[in-house]
Design an enzyme around this catalytic site. Sequence first.
Site, PDB file in Angstrom:
ATOM      1  N   CYS A 111      36.903  36.307  39.627  1.00  8.56           N
ATOM      2  CA  CYS A 111      36.639  37.140  40.807  1.00  8.56           C
ATOM      3  C   CYS A 111      35.870  36.411  41.909  1.00  8.56           C
ATOM      4  O   CYS A 111      36.157  36.592  43.095  1.00  8.56           O
ATOM      5  CB  CYS A 111      35.932  38.428  40.415  1.00  8.56           C
ATOM      6  SG  CYS A 111      34.367  38.220  39.551  1.00  8.56           S
ATOM      7  N   ASP A 345      38.017  44.194  47.063  1.00  8.21           N
ATOM      8  CA  ASP A 345      37.789  44.019  45.629  1.00  8.21           C
ATOM      9  C   ASP A 345      38.896  43.157  45.010  1.00  8.21           C
ATOM     10  O   ASP A 345      40.071  43.510  45.097  1.00  8.21           O
ATOM     11  CB  ASP A 345      37.772  45.401  44.968  1.00  8.21           C
ATOM     12  CG  ASP A 345      37.293  45.371  43.532  1.00  8.21           C
ATOM     13  OD1 ASP A 345      37.162  44.274  42.967  1.00  8.21           O
ATOM     14  OD2 ASP A 345      37.051  46.451  42.974  1.00  8.21           O
ATOM     15  N   HIS A 347      39.304  42.692  41.839  1.00  7.33           N
ATOM     16  CA  HIS A 347      39.527  43.112  40.459  1.00  7.33           C
ATOM     17  C   HIS A 347      40.752  44.009  40.324  1.00  7.33           C
ATOM     18  O   HIS A 347      40.690  45.118  39.786  1.00  7.33           O
ATOM     19  CB  HIS A 347      38.289  43.832  39.925  1.00  7.33           C
ATOM     20  CG  HIS A 347      37.055  43.008  39.940  1.00  7.33           C
ATOM     21  ND1 HIS A 347      36.216  42.945  41.033  1.00  7.33           N
ATOM     22  CD2 HIS A 347      36.526  42.185  39.006  1.00  7.33           C
ATOM     23  CE1 HIS A 347      35.201  42.138  40.765  1.00  7.33           C
ATOM     24  NE2 HIS A 347      35.365  41.657  39.548  1.00  7.33           N
TER      25      HIS A 347
END
Length: 422
Positions: A111, A345, A347
């Site tokens: 990430c 994000d 993820h």
Amino acid sequence: MEATGTDEVEKIKSKFMSAWHNMKYSWVLKTKTYFSRNSPVFLLGKCYHFKSDESGELSTDGSSFDNINTEISGNVDEFRKDFISRIWLTYREEFPQIKGSALTTDCGWGCTLRTGQMLLAQGLMLHFLGRAWVWPDALDIENSDSESWTAHTVKKLTASFEASLTAEREPKILSNHHRGTLRRNCGDNEMRNEVYHRKIISWFGDSPLAAFGLHQLIEYGKKSGKIAGDWYGPAVVAHILRKAVEEARDPELQGVTVYVAQDCTVYSSDVIDRQCSFTDSEKTDTKAVIILVPVRLGGERTNTDYLEFVKGILSLEYCVGIIGGKPKQSYYFAGFQDDSLIYMDPHYCQSFVDVSIKDFPLESFHCPSPKKMSFKKMDPSCTIGFYCRTVQDFEKASEEITKRFTEKEIQLITERHFHYEL
């Protein structure tokens, strides 16, 4: 035969983990994000207002726009176009195997590398496209409602398990929407922008040859003692990005350099030296610079005294975002409203896209909906990024940063963290 059997077990194990990660990380986009109608929204130096006579909140995922009056809708659409036009880089699966490992996905560990890629991508977008550029197809991107993402998750999970059993690669299901871009009659400038749009994304492709792809970044990270599968911190990623830009061989990238602050200090003379070349004892301004400043905004938790400082940074036109997040979860911070940070994000596990193919699909590289997080939840470790096209821009940015903050904030930043030295 024993070795072959072990390899098969590892492949099945890898596919099983890929399926699990895809299920785990495919739920992150299902929740809606709401914005106040009464407070300005800042996104990488731009300010948007959603004011109206009505009180309450509005969603920017496209689901409730029909209920907003024309004046607000225009502002919301401008914000949505701007946000969606930023390059979104997320977990991917089934990409070419990473050298020295059996990994074909970065789910669960990549990430911070992805948020670092997003920051660098924004710097390159400013360099080649300018801050005013927006993707013409931004508002046509599919909405991320919970039903569609949930169905997508189940479909991907099933396909991954089937692939595990058959030892075959999961077939790609790609949207036909990108073909519309090819059919559009574009002016020369729009055509040029589309070329650079695709070129920038291709530099971040998940293949060993991509200049800023995951494979290359992992190679550069080895000098910092990191290997594929490790968790990378914001400071380490800053140095990896600097090395990647230094080693890039594409002629288009020779006009860009990266400077990483030393001990939270930006040495102006060093930045200017990176931007300039010397000919016959004269300085010639030749390169744009992306300045990366790794900082720690507190001890175990982020000090709330830094809130106005972070908001001030994200409201600067020179800012290209912040590599940050929550503990053990990295996010790319690109803006704020009130005391909440706006972020992209990484993820979310998506399928590998071969960016070497002409007219590869662009949709998965653009986030359909922003997310918000309270500043109090921010991890204190982060890396702040700035882009300056010329030495004059750098000098203006230095001056503006000094003017923008209060005397108390300047003292706090200078004493504890980063400052400029001439």
